[in-house]
Design an enzyme around this catalytic site. Sequence first.
Site, PDB file in Angstrom:
ATOM      1  N   ARG A 149      38.572  49.129  38.784  1.00  0.00           N
ATOM      2  CA  ARG A 149      39.930  48.689  38.434  1.00  0.00           C
ATOM      3  C   ARG A 149      39.912  47.477  37.502  1.00  0.00           C
ATOM      4  NH1 ARG A 149      40.604  50.063  43.854  1.00  0.00           N
ATOM      5  NH2 ARG A 149      42.100  51.710  44.223  1.00  0.00           N
ATOM      6  N   ASP A 169      28.210  52.257  34.696  1.00  0.00           N
ATOM      7  CA  ASP A 169      28.752  52.461  36.032  1.00  0.00           C
ATOM      8  C   ASP A 169      28.307  53.844  36.487  1.00  0.00           C
ATOM      9  OD1 ASP A 169      30.325  53.069  38.296  1.00  0.00           O
ATOM     10  OD2 ASP A 169      31.911  51.723  37.632  1.00  0.00           O
ATOM     11  N   CYS A 227      33.028  37.265  36.720  1.00  0.00           N
ATOM     12  CA  CYS A 227      34.236  36.960  37.501  1.00  0.00           C
ATOM     13  C   CYS A 227      34.318  37.960  38.646  1.00  0.00           C
ATOM     14  CB  CYS A 227      35.480  37.046  36.620  1.00  0.00           C
ATOM     15  SG  CYS A 227      35.583  35.703  35.435  1.00  0.00           S
ATOM     16  N   ALA A 228      33.173  38.530  39.042  1.00  0.00           N
ATOM     17  CA  ALA A 228      33.188  39.533  40.128  1.00  0.00           C
ATOM     18  C   ALA A 228      32.752  38.886  41.432  1.00  0.00           C
ATOM     19  CB  ALA A 228      32.290  40.703  39.762  1.00  0.00           C
ATOM     20  N   ARG A 229      31.458  38.745  41.634  1.00  0.00           N
ATOM     21  CA  ARG A 229      30.954  38.124  42.851  1.00  0.00           C
ATOM     22  C   ARG A 229      29.665  37.367  42.565  1.00  0.00           C
ATOM     23  NH1 ARG A 229      34.813  38.018  44.734  1.00  0.00           N
ATOM     24  NH2 ARG A 229      35.631  38.605  46.778  1.00  0.00           N
ATOM     25  N   ASP A 253      32.915  32.440  37.456  1.00  0.00           N
ATOM     26  CA  ASP A 253      34.020  32.076  38.356  1.00  0.00           C
ATOM     27  C   ASP A 253      33.608  32.159  39.817  1.00  0.00           C
ATOM     28  OD1 ASP A 253      36.805  31.547  38.997  1.00  0.00           O
ATOM     29  OD2 ASP A 253      36.988  33.654  39.550  1.00  0.00           O
ATOM     30  N   GLU A 258      29.928  29.651  48.404  1.00  0.00           N
ATOM     31  CA  GLU A 258      31.184  28.970  48.061  1.00  0.00           C
ATOM     32  C   GLU A 258      31.707  28.243  49.290  1.00  0.00           C
ATOM     33  OE1 GLU A 258      33.888  31.834  46.344  1.00  0.00           O
ATOM     34  OE2 GLU A 258      32.562  32.228  44.668  1.00  0.00           O
ATOM     35  N   HIS A 277      36.310  29.980  41.565  1.00  0.00           N
ATOM     36  CA  HIS A 277      36.824  31.255  42.088  1.00  0.00           C
ATOM     37  C   HIS A 277      38.348  31.341  41.940  1.00  0.00           C
ATOM     38  CE1 HIS A 277      35.847  34.655  45.174  1.00  0.00           C
ATOM     39  NE2 HIS A 277      36.797  35.027  44.330  1.00  0.00           N
ATOM     40  N   GLY A 279      39.897  33.634  39.883  1.00  0.00           N
ATOM     41  CA  GLY A 279      40.292  34.916  39.301  1.00  0.00           C
ATOM     42  C   GLY A 279      41.600  35.464  39.845  1.00  0.00           C
ATOM     43  N   ALA A 280      41.819  35.315  41.146  1.00  0.00           N
ATOM     44  CA  ALA A 280      43.017  35.905  41.760  1.00  0.00           C
ATOM     45  C   ALA A 280      44.117  34.882  41.943  1.00  0.00           C
ATOM     46  CB  ALA A 280      42.646  36.502  43.110  1.00  0.00           C
TER      47      ALA A 280
HETATM   48  N1  LIG Z   1      37.076  36.385  40.652  1.00  0.00           N
HETATM   49  C1  LIG Z   1      38.023  36.878  41.404  1.00  0.00           C
HETATM   50  O1  LIG Z   1      38.860  36.160  41.924  1.00  0.00           O
HETATM   51  C2  LIG Z   1      38.101  38.356  41.636  1.00  0.00           C
HETATM   52  C3  LIG Z   1      39.348  38.977  41.673  1.00  0.00           C
HETATM   53  C4  LIG Z   1      39.400  40.342  41.921  1.00  0.00           C
HETATM   54  C5  LIG Z   1      38.237  41.070  42.122  1.00  0.00           C
HETATM   55  N2  LIG Z   1      37.053  40.415  42.102  1.00  0.00           N
HETATM   56  C6  LIG Z   1      35.822  41.148  42.320  1.00  0.00           C
HETATM   57  O2  LIG Z   1      35.655  42.106  41.299  1.00  0.00           O
HETATM   58  C7  LIG Z   1      34.871  43.169  41.789  1.00  0.00           C
HETATM   59  C8  LIG Z   1      35.399  44.488  41.311  1.00  0.00           C
HETATM   60  O3  LIG Z   1      36.724  44.694  41.738  1.00  0.00           O
HETATM   61  P1  LIG Z   1      37.441  46.076  41.393  1.00  0.00           P
HETATM   62  O4  LIG Z   1      38.801  45.978  41.922  1.00  0.00           O
HETATM   63  O5  LIG Z   1      37.251  46.422  39.980  1.00  0.00           O
HETATM   64  O6  LIG Z   1      36.602  47.060  42.296  1.00  0.00           O
HETATM   65  P2  LIG Z   1      36.451  48.622  42.095  1.00  0.00           P
HETATM   66  O7  LIG Z   1      35.917  49.147  43.354  1.00  0.00           O
HETATM   67  O8  LIG Z   1      37.706  49.202  41.539  1.00  0.00           O
HETATM   68  O9  LIG Z   1      35.337  48.735  40.976  1.00  0.00           O
HETATM   69  C9  LIG Z   1      34.003  48.424  41.173  1.00  0.00           C
HETATM   70  C10 LIG Z   1      33.194  49.325  40.267  1.00  0.00           C
HETATM   71  O10 LIG Z   1      31.844  48.960  40.374  1.00  0.00           O
HETATM   72  C11 LIG Z   1      31.079  50.147  40.279  1.00  0.00           C
HETATM   73  N3  LIG Z   1      29.754  49.953  40.830  1.00  0.00           N
HETATM   74  C12 LIG Z   1      29.359  49.926  42.119  1.00  0.00           C
HETATM   75  N4  LIG Z   1      28.035  49.755  42.205  1.00  0.00           N
HETATM   76  C13 LIG Z   1      27.572  49.660  40.943  1.00  0.00           C
HETATM   77  C14 LIG Z   1      26.279  49.468  40.390  1.00  0.00           C
HETATM   78  N5  LIG Z   1      25.213  49.354  41.158  1.00  0.00           N
HETATM   79  N6  LIG Z   1      26.173  49.422  39.055  1.00  0.00           N
HETATM   80  C15 LIG Z   1      27.249  49.543  38.265  1.00  0.00           C
HETATM   81  N7  LIG Z   1      28.503  49.742  38.740  1.00  0.00           N
HETATM   82  C16 LIG Z   1      28.661  49.789  40.060  1.00  0.00           C
HETATM   83  C17 LIG Z   1      31.891  51.144  41.053  1.00  0.00           C
HETATM   84  O11 LIG Z   1      31.556  52.466  40.709  1.00  0.00           O
HETATM   85  C18 LIG Z   1      33.294  50.793  40.633  1.00  0.00           C
HETATM   86  O12 LIG Z   1      33.712  51.567  39.545  1.00  0.00           O
HETATM   87  C19 LIG Z   1      34.857  42.995  43.293  1.00  0.00           C
HETATM   88  O13 LIG Z   1      33.647  42.424  43.701  1.00  0.00           O
HETATM   89  C20 LIG Z   1      35.907  41.981  43.571  1.00  0.00           C
HETATM   90  O14 LIG Z   1      35.701  41.232  44.673  1.00  0.00           O
HETATM   91  C21 LIG Z   1      36.953  39.073  41.839  1.00  0.00           C
HETATM   92  O1  LIG Z   2      37.906  39.762  45.730  1.00  0.00           O
HETATM   93  C1  LIG Z   2      38.949  39.204  45.400  1.00  0.00           C
HETATM   94  O2  LIG Z   2      40.064  39.685  45.594  1.00  0.00           O
HETATM   95  C2  LIG Z   2      38.860  37.919  44.655  1.00  0.00           C
HETATM   96  O3  LIG Z   2      37.556  37.510  44.549  1.00  0.00           O
HETATM   97  C3  LIG Z   2      39.763  36.879  45.159  1.00  0.00           C
HETATM   98  O4  LIG Z   2      39.207  36.188  46.229  1.00  0.00           O
HETATM   99  P1  LIG Z   2      40.103  35.077  46.958  1.00  0.00           P
HETATM  100  O5  LIG Z   2      41.213  35.789  47.631  1.00  0.00           O
HETATM  101  O6  LIG Z   2      39.202  34.402  47.901  1.00  0.00           O
HETATM  102  O7  LIG Z   2      40.618  34.166  45.893  1.00  0.00           O
END
Ligand SMILES: NC(=O)c1ccc[n+]([C@@H]2O[C@H](COP(=O)([O-])OP(=O)(O)OC[C@H]3O[C@@H](n4cnc5c(N)ncnc54)[C@H](O)[C@@H]3O)[C@@H](O)[C@H]2O)c1
Ligand SMILES: O=C(O)[C@H](O)COP(=O)(O)O
Length: 528
Positions: A149, A169, A227-229, A253, A258, A277, A279-280
């Site tokens: 997403r 992916d 900005c993922a994890r 991020d 943390e 952190h 992002g959200a």
């Molecule tokens: N910084 C923030 O505040 C923030 C905000 C929102 C989401 N996130 C993080 O972003 C990440 C993704 O969120 P999302 O909503 O897109 O999730 P999602 O599940 O929609 O997408 C994750 C994607 O990663 C792919 N994937 C899984 N394993 C993989 C691998 N080994 N190699 C390559 N691709 C792989 C999956 O197929 C999927 O398409 C999550 O870890 C989430 O916690 C961070």
């Molecule tokens: O995975 C998430 O949704 C984001 O990393 C946001 O995390 P937070 O709710 O701790 O800000």
Amino acid sequence: MKVLVTDPIADAGLERLRDAGHEVETAYDVEGDALLSAVSDANGLIVRSGTEVTEEVFEAATDLVIVGRAGIGVDNIDIESATEHGVIVANAPEGNVRAAAEHTVAMMFATARSIPQAHVRLKGGEWAKGDYLGTELNGKTLGVVGLGRVGQEVAKKLDSLGMDLVAYDPYISEDRAAQLGAELVDLDGCLERADFLTVHTPLTPETENLISDEELAQLEGGYLVNCARGGVVDEDALAAAVEEGVLAGAAVDVFADEPVSPDNPLLEVEDAVVTPHLGASTEAAQENVATSTADQVVAAFAEEPVVNALNAPSIDESAFPRVEPYIGLAETAGKIATQLLDQRIDSIEVHYEGDIAEEDVELVTASAQKGVFQPLEWQVNAVNAPQIAEERGVEVTESKTRQTEDFQSLVRVTVSGDDESISVEGTLFAGDDPRIVRVDDYRIDAIPHGHMLVARNEDAPGVIGFIGTVLGDHGVNIAGMFNARETIGGEALTVYTLDEQVPDDAKEALEADERIIEARYIELNGAE
Ligand SMILES: NC(=O)c1ccc[n+]([C@@H]2O[C@H](COP(=O)([O-])OP(=O)(O)OC[C@H]3O[C@@H](n4cnc5c(N)ncnc54)[C@H](O)[C@@H]3O)[C@@H](O)[C@H]2O)c1
Ligand SMILES: O=C(O)[C@H](O)COP(=O)(O)O
């Protein structure tokens, strides 16, 4: 119900819980024993990324029904343990996607144009115009690792800024990538072709340190954005790669630990842009995830579908009203079958006929398993029943046919052991009035009720009267009685629905009579 909230969520979410009549306790930043004590009487727990929901938490939270994650990432929740304890885990997978994608784009610009570094110097009175010659995103190649997403939203935004897109992916189709204008490549291809690499996978054992020294060397001269994890990118390796000029810059991020410790190497590197952190952290995203999470907690308490449950059988909200009455019916059929089969269960078959066969019945099948295991297990529900089946080596099959002989819809639960099987069939009269209509080959018509007696007896005059007298002598009131027989004078099955439990001595008195082959007491405790 009591909901404990251990990370800050938007007031709108707290209000939804209170409006639904639930008690809300906020205890931000609790950990260790304080968390275990706070959660001990909670029915719901809402967290963000700040609370580690470990096995210990599930052990302490004996009344917990659901953990709601007001956000996306669930790497801080032990989902396996949640399932073992029969606790639903649900997240809010959509509410902060746009916020996360926008922050990613912002971080990409920040590192490409050194915005934070220039900002700090200007605030310090320095006009360092000549020190910053940035890089344009237009015409460069963006590599997206994890095209889910957030990754897709980032790809769309940066496509519109004139970037070429490649993505890695392994779980997404080439067609979907192509629709986004991205070429699907392997990780090596992504690293070698990208000028900017952005990571959007969850943190899993598979993605931990997915990007380390070797991968950063392949990205030579490029920029990395995470900005993922934290933990998906090796922080020490990244800090060294930026420091040594292998990479032009980085923007981060999220961190492996943390809140981040002051001696994290990324905080020391001038060309690594960092945010805590965030992002959200937009008003809209926080309101979205808080209300969506609260709604799911309220639904779980009401035993309604939890739309984003990660470890429970899923069901479409619009189909739920059609499927709901069968949940209790299948559970009851499972309970009766398991108590009639007096041996270890090897397999469970749940068969659907008629209209119900058209529906998504995953939750109904899980409820049948719950019914089968409930008389045997301490804490079983539709969340952990399938796992209990798997752990016990019980094979579960589901079959369906649109055709039906006598009823509009029918659910049959068959439990099999070493050398015996028992089938119990149920239907709904007038759409919601449960009836047990068959036990093995015997047609009956029993309203499932708190207590039942199922007797196999000779089809002989006076037997039914005898059973009634024995029950009456033991103070057991009969609510209903149904008798079915193979042939006149052959074996008969007599089912009594009762207002009271059958005492052991009544059962013994019945089985002492040679006309009674077997008398089995069935406890349904509220599953009607
Ligand atoms: N910084 C923030 O505040 C923030 C905000 C929102 C989401 N996130 C993080 O972003 C990440 C993704 O969120 P999302 O909503 O897109 O999730 P999602 O599940 O929609 O997408 C994750 C994607 O990663 C792919 N994937 C899984 N394993 C993989 C691998 N080994 N190699 C390559 N691709 C792989 C999956 O197929 C999927 O398409 C999550 O870890 C989430 O916690 C961070
Ligand atoms: O995975 C998430 O949704 C984001 O990393 C946001 O995390 P937070 O709710 O701790 O800000």
